[in-house]
Design an enzyme around this catalytic site. Structure first.
Site, short mmCIF file in Angstrom:
data_model
loop_
_atom_site.label_atom_id
_atom_site.label_comp_id
_atom_site.label_asym_id
_atom_site.label_seq_id
_atom_site.Cartn_x
_atom_site.Cartn_y
_atom_site.Cartn_z
N ARG A 54 61.27 -38.36 41.72
CA ARG A 54 60.71 -37.50 40.66
C ARG A 54 61.56 -36.25 40.52
O ARG A 54 61.80 -35.74 39.44
CB ARG A 54 59.25 -37.13 40.95
CG ARG A 54 58.71 -36.05 40.01
CD ARG A 54 57.19 -35.98 39.89
NE ARG A 54 56.52 -36.21 41.14
CZ ARG A 54 56.44 -35.32 42.16
NH1 ARG A 54 56.98 -34.12 42.04
NH2 ARG A 54 55.81 -35.62 43.27
N TYR A 106 58.51 -33.01 13.01
CA TYR A 106 57.96 -34.28 13.49
C TYR A 106 56.44 -34.14 13.65
O TYR A 106 55.95 -33.15 14.21
CB TYR A 106 58.61 -34.60 14.83
CG TYR A 106 58.16 -35.89 15.46
CD1 TYR A 106 58.45 -37.11 14.84
CD2 TYR A 106 57.44 -35.91 16.65
CE1 TYR A 106 58.03 -38.30 15.41
CE2 TYR A 106 57.03 -37.09 17.22
CZ TYR A 106 57.33 -38.28 16.60
OH TYR A 106 56.92 -39.46 17.16
N LYS A 203 66.11 -41.93 19.73
CA LYS A 203 66.67 -42.07 18.39
C LYS A 203 68.19 -42.27 18.46
O LYS A 203 68.64 -43.25 19.02
CB LYS A 203 66.25 -40.87 17.54
CG LYS A 203 64.76 -40.48 17.70
CD LYS A 203 63.80 -41.54 17.20
CE LYS A 203 62.34 -41.27 17.58
NZ LYS A 203 61.81 -39.96 17.25
C1 LIG Z 1 60.68 -39.22 17.66
C2 LIG Z 1 60.81 -37.76 17.61
C3 LIG Z 1 60.21 -36.95 18.59
C4 LIG Z 1 59.36 -37.53 19.70
O1 LIG Z 1 60.13 -38.27 20.58
P1 LIG Z 1 59.57 -39.52 21.44
O2 LIG Z 1 60.76 -40.00 22.15
O3 LIG Z 1 58.99 -40.49 20.47
O4 LIG Z 1 58.50 -38.97 22.34
C5 LIG Z 1 60.43 -35.59 18.52
N1 LIG Z 1 61.17 -35.05 17.53
C6 LIG Z 1 61.74 -35.79 16.57
C7 LIG Z 1 62.55 -35.13 15.52
C8 LIG Z 1 61.58 -37.15 16.58
O5 LIG Z 1 62.15 -37.89 15.61
#
Ligand SMILES: *Cc1c(COP(=O)(O)O)cnc(C)c1O
Length: 401
Positions: A54, A106, A203
């Site tokens: 962790r 988001y 992403k």
């Molecule tokens: C998807 C996204 C998040 C959240 O991320 P996760 O990996 O789904 O928890 C935060 N900010 C933006 C701009 C995103 O596209």
């Protein structure tokens, strides 16, 4: 020079920073250290500083060093998701603190502030930070942080990063930038004053829609120490296999972003002249009201390592793969269209090699309900992938037709 990745260009660092050959075996790819604990020679006498996963894990260390290098920061921290990364930065806030939150973020970030942090006494205002006057008057004596994304989500507007960073600092506040949409290849907020850069590694960094992860990068040693404490104390860390997948994705970030940008521009140009499209939101369109600001922000990206002048930088690196547009004919036209594409998959998320299409009002931004922010139900958002551009255009053509 080869031994010191700091001296290398962005694409080289994506492959080498934090990732020397494994000292024990010479493995070229960072091994997945699938272990929870580490033997000690004697009490507190560790082999290499690792005690418990962790707190630290070598696969995670490689990812943390790599993203720090790519974002031009000094310290990176990895998390189990983008939201865990965001929550950890927000853990530095205290009851009574106020946050200036961009009004085009988001949906999950808004939800965290509205429904979780509010219960801990952290207040916020939603502010249109593309409007300098509104940005200037948004601060209160108790404002501790500005939180924004640029390009914004889902309208792809650009916020003047340098200006908002200056405003935040004049007012004694931190500025945190969620850099998920641009990626460090196109934009590096720490180079123009941001205190925190946050990513959903799910992403563009992961890039293949096969892993959920989050990252934070800072330059300040005391912020690093406080974040590292929270990372370990709250424990929202990624497993070693997820770190491996994000590292693997990052190796091709530059080549993927170049193709995402090229395809994004082609798709935006196509939509801009299509009779069934009311408006297109893409910072790479010369007609886009935020084009000039986007040029300034995006000029800070790691792509600059490859190109000599800002002009050629923009031509070659481009404006990313996110494109939004209003369907002519309102909500029903938008819903019909997103159901009709074949190559563009109807799905939430973004930033993978495959093209996605979605309806923000009912999907990614449904959690904004009750916020006072209206997402136009005619809005469609595309994450343009790296397929052949002719196939992408043909698919949109048939779906709009
Ligand atoms: C998807 C996204 C998040 C959240 O991320 P996760 O990996 O789904 O928890 C935060 N900010 C933006 C701009 C995103 O596209």
């Amino acid at each position: 020079m080869k031994g010191d990745p700091k001296e290398l260009g962005f694409d080289s660092r994506a492959i080498h920073a934090g990732q020397p050959p494994d000292p024990r075996t010479g493995a070229v790819s960072v091994p997945i250290y699938q272990t929870s604990t580490y033997a000690q020679h004697g009490v507190g006498d560790t082999y290499a500083g690792y005690e418990y996963s962790r707190t630290h894990n070598p696969t995670r260390t490689a990812l943390e060093e790599c993203i720090a290098s790519l974002e031009a920061g000094t310290h990176g921290l990895a998390f189990a998701s983008g939201m865990a990364a965001i929550m950890t930065v927000c853990s530095l806030l205290e009851s009574g603190d106020h946050v200036v939150l961009s009004d085009d973020v988001y949906g999950g970030t808004y939800r965290l502030f509205a429904r979780v942090l509010s219960r801990y006494g952290v207040t916020f205002n939603l502010v249109d930070l593309t409007d300098t006057e509104k940005a200037q008057t948004a601060f209160k004596p108790e404002t501790k942080m500005v939180w924004l994304e640029t390009p914004t989500n889902p309208l792809l507007r650009s916020i003047d990063l340098q200006r908002v960073a200056d405003l935040a600092h004049i007012n004694g506040a931190w500025i945190a930038v969620d850099n998920t949409f641009a990626s460090p290849y196109l934009q590096r907020p720490l180079t123009i004053g941001a205190d925190f850069v946050i990513h959903s590694a799910t992403k563009y960094l992961g890039g293949h829609s096969d892993v959920v992860g989050g990252l934070v990068v800072v330059r300040d040693q005391s912020l690093r120490e406080r974040l590292t404490f929270h990372q370990n104390a709250a424990g929202g860390v990624p497993g070693p296999f997820d770190c491996f997948l994000v590292l693997r994705g990052i190796k091709t970030l530059g080549v993927r972003m170049r193709q995402h940008s090229a395809n994004g521009q082609t798709v935006a140009n196509f939509l801009a002249q299509h009779p069934k499209v009311e408006a297109v939101y893409y910072p790479g369109l010369k007609s886009d009201p935020y084009h000039e600001i986007a040029l300034r922000n995006l000029g800070t990206g790691g792509a600059a390592d490859s190109f000599k002048t800002t002009d050629s930088l923009i031509i070659k690196a481009g404006f990313g793969g996110m494109v939004s547009f209003l369907a002519r004919g309102g909500e029903s036209a938008a819903r019909a269209m997103v159901a009709k594409t074949q190559l563009f998959t109807l799905a939430e998320s973004l930033g993978g090699v495959e093209s996605l299409i979605e309806h923000p009002a009912a999907m990614t931004h449904a959690s904004l309900a009750g916020s006072g922010i209206e997402i136009d139900p005619a809005l469609v958002r595309l994450s343009v992938g790296i397929e052949n551009e002719n196939d992408l255009i043909a698919d949109l053509e048939q779906a709009l037709g």
